[in-house]
Design a protein around this motif. Sequence first.
Motif, short mmCIF file in Angstrom:
data_model
loop_
_atom_site.label_atom_id
_atom_site.label_comp_id
_atom_site.label_asym_id
_atom_site.label_seq_id
_atom_site.Cartn_x
_atom_site.Cartn_y
_atom_site.Cartn_z
N ALA A 23 -35.72 25.43 -39.14
CA ALA A 23 -34.81 24.42 -38.58
C ALA A 23 -33.38 24.95 -38.50
O ALA A 23 -32.68 24.74 -37.49
N TYR A 24 -32.94 25.59 -39.57
CA TYR A 24 -31.58 26.14 -39.57
C TYR A 24 -31.39 27.16 -38.45
O TYR A 24 -30.42 27.09 -37.68
N PHE A 25 -32.30 28.13 -38.35
CA PHE A 25 -32.10 29.20 -37.38
C PHE A 25 -32.31 28.74 -35.94
O PHE A 25 -31.68 29.28 -35.02
N GLN A 26 -33.15 27.72 -35.75
CA GLN A 26 -33.23 27.12 -34.42
C GLN A 26 -31.88 26.52 -34.05
O GLN A 26 -31.40 26.66 -32.92
N HIS A 27 -31.28 25.85 -35.03
CA HIS A 27 -29.99 25.21 -34.80
C HIS A 27 -28.89 26.26 -34.62
O HIS A 27 -28.01 26.11 -33.76
N VAL A 35 -25.45 33.92 -37.85
CA VAL A 35 -25.62 33.80 -39.30
C VAL A 35 -26.53 34.92 -39.79
O VAL A 35 -27.68 35.03 -39.36
N THR A 36 -26.02 35.76 -40.68
CA THR A 36 -26.80 36.89 -41.20
C THR A 36 -27.73 36.44 -42.31
O THR A 36 -27.58 35.35 -42.88
N GLU A 37 -28.69 37.30 -42.64
CA GLU A 37 -29.62 37.01 -43.75
C GLU A 37 -28.84 36.86 -45.06
O GLU A 37 -29.14 35.99 -45.87
N MET A 39 -25.72 35.96 -45.51
CA MET A 39 -24.99 34.69 -45.51
C MET A 39 -25.93 33.53 -45.76
O MET A 39 -25.65 32.64 -46.58
N PHE A 40 -27.09 33.52 -45.09
CA PHE A 40 -28.05 32.43 -45.24
C PHE A 40 -28.56 32.35 -46.68
O PHE A 40 -28.67 31.26 -47.26
N THR A 41 -28.86 33.50 -47.27
CA THR A 41 -29.35 33.54 -48.65
C THR A 41 -28.32 32.99 -49.62
O THR A 41 -28.66 32.32 -50.60
N SER A 42 -27.04 33.22 -49.33
CA SER A 42 -25.98 32.74 -50.22
C SER A 42 -25.90 31.22 -50.26
O SER A 42 -25.32 30.64 -51.17
N PHE A 43 -26.48 30.56 -49.25
CA PHE A 43 -26.45 29.10 -49.19
C PHE A 43 -27.60 28.45 -49.95
O PHE A 43 -27.66 27.22 -50.06
N THR A 44 -28.53 29.24 -50.48
CA THR A 44 -29.69 28.68 -51.18
C THR A 44 -29.24 27.79 -52.33
O THR A 44 -28.42 28.19 -53.15
N GLY A 45 -29.79 26.59 -52.37
CA GLY A 45 -29.41 25.63 -53.41
C GLY A 45 -28.31 24.69 -52.97
O GLY A 45 -27.99 23.73 -53.68
N ASN A 46 -27.72 24.94 -51.80
CA ASN A 46 -26.66 24.08 -51.28
C ASN A 46 -27.27 22.91 -50.50
O ASN A 46 -28.34 23.04 -49.91
N SER A 47 -26.57 21.81 -50.45
CA SER A 47 -26.99 20.69 -49.61
C SER A 47 -26.74 21.05 -48.15
O SER A 47 -25.92 21.93 -47.84
N ASN A 54 -19.39 24.73 -44.61
CA ASN A 54 -19.02 26.15 -44.71
C ASN A 54 -19.10 26.84 -43.35
O ASN A 54 -18.19 27.60 -42.97
N LEU A 55 -20.18 26.58 -42.61
CA LEU A 55 -20.34 27.22 -41.31
C LEU A 55 -19.29 26.75 -40.31
O LEU A 55 -18.82 27.53 -39.47
N LYS A 56 -18.91 25.50 -40.40
CA LYS A 56 -17.86 24.96 -39.53
C LYS A 56 -16.55 25.73 -39.73
O LYS A 56 -15.85 26.07 -38.76
N ASN A 57 -16.26 26.02 -41.00
CA ASN A 57 -15.04 26.77 -41.32
C ASN A 57 -15.15 28.24 -40.92
O ASN A 57 -14.21 28.82 -40.37
N ILE A 58 -16.31 28.83 -41.19
CA ILE A 58 -16.50 30.25 -40.90
C ILE A 58 -16.45 30.55 -39.41
O ILE A 58 -15.82 31.51 -38.96
N PHE A 59 -17.10 29.69 -38.62
CA PHE A 59 -17.24 29.96 -37.19
C PHE A 59 -16.35 29.07 -36.32
O PHE A 59 -16.48 29.07 -35.09
N ASN A 60 -15.45 28.32 -36.97
CA ASN A 60 -14.53 27.44 -36.23
C ASN A 60 -15.25 26.52 -35.25
O ASN A 60 -14.88 26.40 -34.07
N LEU A 61 -16.30 25.89 -35.74
CA LEU A 61 -17.09 24.99 -34.89
C LEU A 61 -16.33 23.70 -34.61
O LEU A 61 -15.68 23.14 -35.50
N ASP A 62 -16.43 23.23 -33.38
CA ASP A 62 -15.77 21.98 -33.00
C ASP A 62 -16.63 20.76 -33.34
O ASP A 62 -16.15 19.63 -33.33
N HIS A 63 -17.89 20.98 -33.63
CA HIS A 63 -18.84 19.89 -33.85
C HIS A 63 -18.50 19.11 -35.13
O HIS A 63 -18.01 19.68 -36.11
N ASP A 64 -18.80 17.84 -35.12
CA ASP A 64 -18.68 17.02 -36.31
C ASP A 64 -19.80 17.39 -37.29
O ASP A 64 -20.95 17.61 -36.87
N VAL A 65 -19.47 17.48 -38.57
CA VAL A 65 -20.46 17.88 -39.58
C VAL A 65 -21.66 16.94 -39.55
O VAL A 65 -22.82 17.38 -39.68
N GLU A 66 -21.43 15.65 -39.40
CA GLU A 66 -22.54 14.69 -39.37
C GLU A 66 -23.50 14.97 -38.21
O GLU A 66 -24.72 14.85 -38.36
#
Length: 224
Positions: A23-27, A35-37, A39-47, A54-66
């Motif tokens: 689901a994550y990688f499709q998105h 998103v590298t392996e 980076m993705f592994t570092s998120f394990t255990g995160n909501s 985190n990704l919004k900040n890293i990649f300057n995404l304009d999308h709303d987190v929700e």
Amino acid sequence: MIQTVIFDMDGVIVDTEPVHRYAYFQHFDELNIPVTEEMFTSFTGNSTRNVFQNLKNIFNLDHDVEDLIQRKRTIFNDAFDTKEDLELLEGVEKLIIDFHAKGMQLILASSASKVTIERVFGRFKLHNYFTHIVSGEDFPKSKPDPAIFVHAASLSIASKANCIVIEDSTNGVKAAKAAGIYCVGYNSIHSKMQDLSEADVIINHFSELDFEKVTAIQSKLGNN
């Protein structure tokens, strides 16, 4: 004597990680973000919320987190509902039943959303075994922040010194130890990229645990 076992869910009770990963990688592909392996592994255990914050900040995404969260969950739910081979991890159902039958209190403390937890618990009929379900979406910070385990321990029928946590991720183990709770690191085939070295004990299969072995842990705790 240990009276409460606090379980993580993903990677401990059920292996939904491949579905989450899909689901994550499709998105990520939809968002066109690399998103590298690592980076993705570092998120394990995160909501999911914290991952996308985190990704919004890293990649300057304009999308709303929700909106990001909901899209990922839609992909996950569609995949979850069609994955017929999704099963509980080997030996964990027997362990849960054994604990429950002998009076051990079981609490779930998972970074997963309430919706995902409900899907898993409903599919595998786990509700009757657990007195409380704690979701990471109720906390502003994800593991390794200890808040989720501190709260789970507060729901125990006994003191924190009479609790243990079963975790399979680096962040989960760090959270348990930061909460001051004895931690069993579950080194499953899905934990190869996780560092469980801070756990008090590491197991490779749930056959290494049973009610008697867990209750005997108390003698190792000293004055915790």
